[in-house]
Enzyme design. Structure first.
Site, PDB file in Angstrom:
ATOM      1  N   ASN A   8      -7.587  42.854   0.107  1.00  0.00           N
ATOM      2  CA  ASN A   8      -7.753  41.107   0.997  1.00  0.00           C
ATOM      3  C   ASN A   8      -6.253  40.310   1.139  1.00  0.00           C
ATOM      4  O   ASN A   8      -5.213  40.438   0.164  1.00  0.00           O
ATOM      5  CB  ASN A   8      -8.675  40.501  -0.636  1.00  0.00           C
ATOM      6  CG  ASN A   8      -8.857  39.324   0.350  1.00  0.00           C
ATOM      7  OD1 ASN A   8      -8.101  38.382   1.301  1.00  0.00           O
ATOM      8  ND2 ASN A   8      -9.863  38.476  -0.390  1.00  0.00           N
ATOM      9  N   LYS A  11      -4.758  37.183   0.077  1.00  0.00           N
ATOM     10  CA  LYS A  11      -4.292  36.813  -0.848  1.00  0.00           C
ATOM     11  C   LYS A  11      -2.792  37.389  -1.329  1.00  0.00           C
ATOM     12  O   LYS A  11      -2.542  36.420  -2.351  1.00  0.00           O
ATOM     13  CB  LYS A  11      -4.672  37.491  -2.319  1.00  0.00           C
ATOM     14  CG  LYS A  11      -6.355  37.313  -2.446  1.00  0.00           C
ATOM     15  CD  LYS A  11      -7.159  38.886  -3.434  1.00  0.00           C
ATOM     16  CE  LYS A  11      -8.470  38.800  -3.772  1.00  0.00           C
ATOM     17  NZ  LYS A  11      -9.081  39.389  -4.934  1.00  0.00           N
ATOM     18  N   GLU A  33     -14.815  47.747  -9.850  1.00  0.00           N
ATOM     19  CA  GLU A  33     -14.994  46.531 -10.934  1.00  0.00           C
ATOM     20  C   GLU A  33     -16.090  47.118 -11.846  1.00  0.00           C
ATOM     21  O   GLU A  33     -17.466  47.026 -11.630  1.00  0.00           O
ATOM     22  CB  GLU A  33     -15.957  45.473  -9.644  1.00  0.00           C
ATOM     23  CG  GLU A  33     -14.380  45.392  -8.368  1.00  0.00           C
ATOM     24  CD  GLU A  33     -14.566  44.122  -7.864  1.00  0.00           C
ATOM     25  OE1 GLU A  33     -15.006  42.951  -8.532  1.00  0.00           O
ATOM     26  OE2 GLU A  33     -13.302  43.674  -7.549  1.00  0.00           O
ATOM     27  N   ASP A  62      -8.374  39.734  -9.786  1.00  0.00           N
ATOM     28  CA  ASP A  62      -9.684  39.192  -9.192  1.00  0.00           C
ATOM     29  C   ASP A  62     -10.213  37.739  -9.496  1.00  0.00           C
ATOM     30  O   ASP A  62      -9.502  36.923 -10.189  1.00  0.00           O
ATOM     31  CB  ASP A  62     -10.402  39.803 -10.401  1.00  0.00           C
ATOM     32  CG  ASP A  62     -12.120  39.996 -10.161  1.00  0.00           C
ATOM     33  OD1 ASP A  62     -12.401  40.808  -9.997  1.00  0.00           O
ATOM     34  OD2 ASP A  62     -13.083  39.884 -11.406  1.00  0.00           O
ATOM     35  N   PHE A 180      -9.444  32.466   3.823  1.00  0.00           N
ATOM     36  CA  PHE A 180     -10.403  33.344   3.630  1.00  0.00           C
ATOM     37  C   PHE A 180     -11.602  33.284   2.633  1.00  0.00           C
ATOM     38  O   PHE A 180     -11.807  32.186   2.234  1.00  0.00           O
ATOM     39  CB  PHE A 180      -9.849  34.379   3.413  1.00  0.00           C
ATOM     40  CG  PHE A 180      -8.930  34.800   2.087  1.00  0.00           C
ATOM     41  CD1 PHE A 180      -9.638  35.449   0.540  1.00  0.00           C
ATOM     42  CD2 PHE A 180      -8.125  34.475   1.194  1.00  0.00           C
ATOM     43  CE1 PHE A 180      -9.388  35.164  -0.552  1.00  0.00           C
ATOM     44  CE2 PHE A 180      -7.283  34.489  -0.027  1.00  0.00           C
ATOM     45  CZ  PHE A 180      -8.297  34.990  -1.160  1.00  0.00           C
ATOM     46  N   GLY A 181     -13.208  34.068   2.944  1.00  0.00           N
ATOM     47  CA  GLY A 181     -14.025  33.850   1.842  1.00  0.00           C
ATOM     48  C   GLY A 181     -14.244  32.730   1.976  1.00  0.00           C
ATOM     49  O   GLY A 181     -14.801  32.639   2.924  1.00  0.00           O
ATOM     50  N   LYS A 201      -2.827  25.308  -0.525  1.00  0.00           N
ATOM     51  CA  LYS A 201      -4.083  25.154  -1.277  1.00  0.00           C
ATOM     52  C   LYS A 201      -2.943  25.951  -2.252  1.00  0.00           C
ATOM     53  O   LYS A 201      -3.452  25.417  -3.753  1.00  0.00           O
ATOM     54  CB  LYS A 201      -4.146  26.241  -0.472  1.00  0.00           C
ATOM     55  CG  LYS A 201      -5.377  27.368  -1.434  1.00  0.00           C
ATOM     56  CD  LYS A 201      -5.748  28.164  -0.727  1.00  0.00           C
ATOM     57  CE  LYS A 201      -6.773  29.461  -1.626  1.00  0.00           C
ATOM     58  NZ  LYS A 201      -7.377  30.965  -0.870  1.00  0.00           N
ATOM     59  N   ARG A 207      -5.865  31.071  -7.557  1.00  0.00           N
ATOM     60  CA  ARG A 207      -4.403  31.820  -7.580  1.00  0.00           C
ATOM     61  C   ARG A 207      -3.270  30.735  -7.733  1.00  0.00           C
ATOM     62  O   ARG A 207      -2.408  31.921  -8.809  1.00  0.00           O
ATOM     63  CB  ARG A 207      -4.900  32.457  -6.961  1.00  0.00           C
ATOM     64  CG  ARG A 207      -3.917  33.718  -6.255  1.00  0.00           C
ATOM     65  CD  ARG A 207      -4.277  34.373  -5.034  1.00  0.00           C
ATOM     66  NE  ARG A 207      -5.085  34.868  -5.017  1.00  0.00           N
ATOM     67  CZ  ARG A 207      -6.310  34.595  -4.656  1.00  0.00           C
ATOM     68  NH1 ARG A 207      -6.756  33.717  -4.229  1.00  0.00           N
ATOM     69  NH2 ARG A 207      -7.673  34.889  -5.246  1.00  0.00           N
TER      70      ARG A 207
HETATM   71  P1  ITT Z   1      -9.842  42.922  -3.513  1.00  0.00           P
HETATM   72  O1  ITT Z   1     -10.610  42.358  -4.949  1.00  0.00           O
HETATM   73  O2  ITT Z   1      -9.890  43.924  -3.101  1.00  0.00           O
HETATM   74  O3  ITT Z   1      -8.851  42.025  -5.062  1.00  0.00           O
HETATM   75  P2  ITT Z   1     -11.510  41.292  -2.744  1.00  0.00           P
HETATM   76  O4  ITT Z   1     -11.868  40.032  -1.926  1.00  0.00           O
HETATM   77  O5  ITT Z   1     -12.979  41.623  -3.100  1.00  0.00           O
HETATM   78  O6  ITT Z   1     -10.869  41.550  -2.921  1.00  0.00           O
HETATM   79  P3  ITT Z   1     -12.400  39.702  -5.682  1.00  0.00           P
HETATM   80  O7  ITT Z   1     -13.207  40.440  -6.016  1.00  0.00           O
HETATM   81  O8  ITT Z   1     -11.656  38.857  -6.340  1.00  0.00           O
HETATM   82  O9  ITT Z   1     -11.524  39.940  -3.585  1.00  0.00           O
HETATM   83  O10 ITT Z   1     -13.300  38.167  -4.644  1.00  0.00           O
HETATM   84  C1  ITT Z   1     -14.412  37.924  -4.952  1.00  0.00           C
HETATM   85  C2  ITT Z   1     -14.820  36.665  -3.527  1.00  0.00           C
HETATM   86  O11 ITT Z   1     -13.841  35.776  -4.132  1.00  0.00           O
HETATM   87  C3  ITT Z   1     -14.255  37.048  -2.068  1.00  0.00           C
HETATM   88  O12 ITT Z   1     -15.782  37.437  -1.455  1.00  0.00           O
HETATM   89  C4  ITT Z   1     -13.301  36.855  -1.466  1.00  0.00           C
HETATM   90  O13 ITT Z   1     -13.032  37.071  -0.317  1.00  0.00           O
HETATM   91  C5  ITT Z   1     -13.087  35.562  -2.615  1.00  0.00           C
HETATM   92  N1  ITT Z   1     -12.698  34.671  -2.829  1.00  0.00           N
HETATM   93  C6  ITT Z   1     -10.988  35.704  -4.006  1.00  0.00           C
HETATM   94  N2  ITT Z   1     -10.524  34.424  -3.291  1.00  0.00           N
HETATM   95  C7  ITT Z   1     -10.723  33.331  -3.233  1.00  0.00           C
HETATM   96  C8  ITT Z   1      -9.992  32.458  -2.513  1.00  0.00           C
HETATM   97  O14 ITT Z   1      -8.894  31.540  -2.841  1.00  0.00           O
HETATM   98  N3  ITT Z   1     -10.511  31.469  -1.429  1.00  0.00           N
HETATM   99  C9  ITT Z   1     -11.889  31.461  -1.078  1.00  0.00           C
HETATM  100  N4  ITT Z   1     -12.292  33.120  -1.443  1.00  0.00           N
HETATM  101  C10 ITT Z   1     -12.390  33.923  -2.357  1.00  0.00           C
END
Ligand code: ITT
Length: 221
Positions: A8, A11, A33, A62, A180-181, A201, A207
């Site tokens: 991602n 991050k 995972e 994570d 994101f996310g 943020k 984070r």
């Molecule tokens: P990696 O495991 O490869 O690092 P990932 O995006 O799958 O990438 P995670 O498993 O840690 O990472 O993330 C779990 C979910 O939470 C995933 O859908 C992310 O988009 C979301 N997420 C993580 N950190 C976030 C943030 O700061 N803001 C919004 N969503 C976040």
């Protein structure tokens, strides 16, 4: 050079603000995972696997969204839920709840193959007991060749230092186009994370909190 292990890029954009220029690069590695209720064991196992893969210092990140009214769901399953349901559906489900409070959590797992002196942040010793039970022969078979895998993970103890961060908020209808996310549906202090720029943020986020602790500790490592 530190490898920030994630698929991602969002991050890494946030992490770069905490680490000296040129001291970190992204390692796009999809570690296994493991299933766990907590982020700690997932980050620790991921850091071991990534360290064996990279043979260099690694930091695994994570994170997850924990909704109070859903007993912490999706938590460690946040990635799967984002991919399958999507954040709009998560908001729809949460809008049926009396309690829409939520929190983001982030656990960073650092591994460079060495042990750690005592400090307030926890160390996951993970497979040390398994290694002792497996005996010295097992270490020769899978643990010391840098290949990882299930046999290696059980045979070679690799301590992982963990840094945790947390931010409270609540689930709202999507707003904003940054981040994101789950950022558009997570509101903290009247703004969603998607309405904040990266510095804003970072100043309040899960984070940012974890990275602040890590960066301070890492400067002396
Ligand atoms: P990696 O495991 O490869 O690092 P990932 O995006 O799958 O990438 P995670 O498993 O840690 O990472 O993330 C779990 C979910 O939470 C995933 O859908 C992310 O988009 C979301 N997420 C993580 N950190 C976030 C943030 O700061 N803001 C919004 N969503 C976040």
């Amino acid at each position: 050079m530190l490898r920030y292990v994630t698929t991602n890029p969002g991050k890494v954009r946030e992490a770069e603000r905490y680490l000296p220029d040129g001291s970190v690069e992204r390692l796009d590695f999809d570690y296994t995972e493991v299933q766990a209720d907590d982020l700690g064991p997932i980050a620790a196992q991921g850091a071991r696997e990534a360290y064996r893969h990279a043979d260099a210092p690694v930091l695994v990140d994570d994170a997850g969204l924990f909704v109070e009214g859903l007993d912490g769901f999706p938590g460690p399953y946040s990635s799967y839920v984002e991919e399958t349901l999507g954040i709009e559906r998560v908001h729809e489900v949460a809008s049926e709840l009396d309690d829409r409070r939520a929190a983001f959590r982030c656990t960073l797992g650092y591994c460079d193959g060495e042990g750690f002196a005592a400090s307030p942040d926890p160390v996951d010793q993970g497979d040390r007991d398994a290694a002792a039970a497996a005996g010295p022969d097992a270490a020769g078979e899978g643990g010391s060749d840098g290949e990882g895998g299930a046999a290696g993970a059980g045979a070679e103890p690799l301590p992982v230092k963990l840094f945790e961060g947390y931010v409270p908020g609540r689930i709202v209808a999507p707003r904003g186009d940054g981040g994101f996310g789950y950022d558009p549906i997570f509101e903290h202090d009247g703004e969603t994370f998607a309405e904040m720029d990266t510095d804003r943020k970072n100043a309040v986020s899960h984070r940012g909190r974890a990275l602040e602790k890590f960066a301070e500790w890492y400067a002396d490592r």
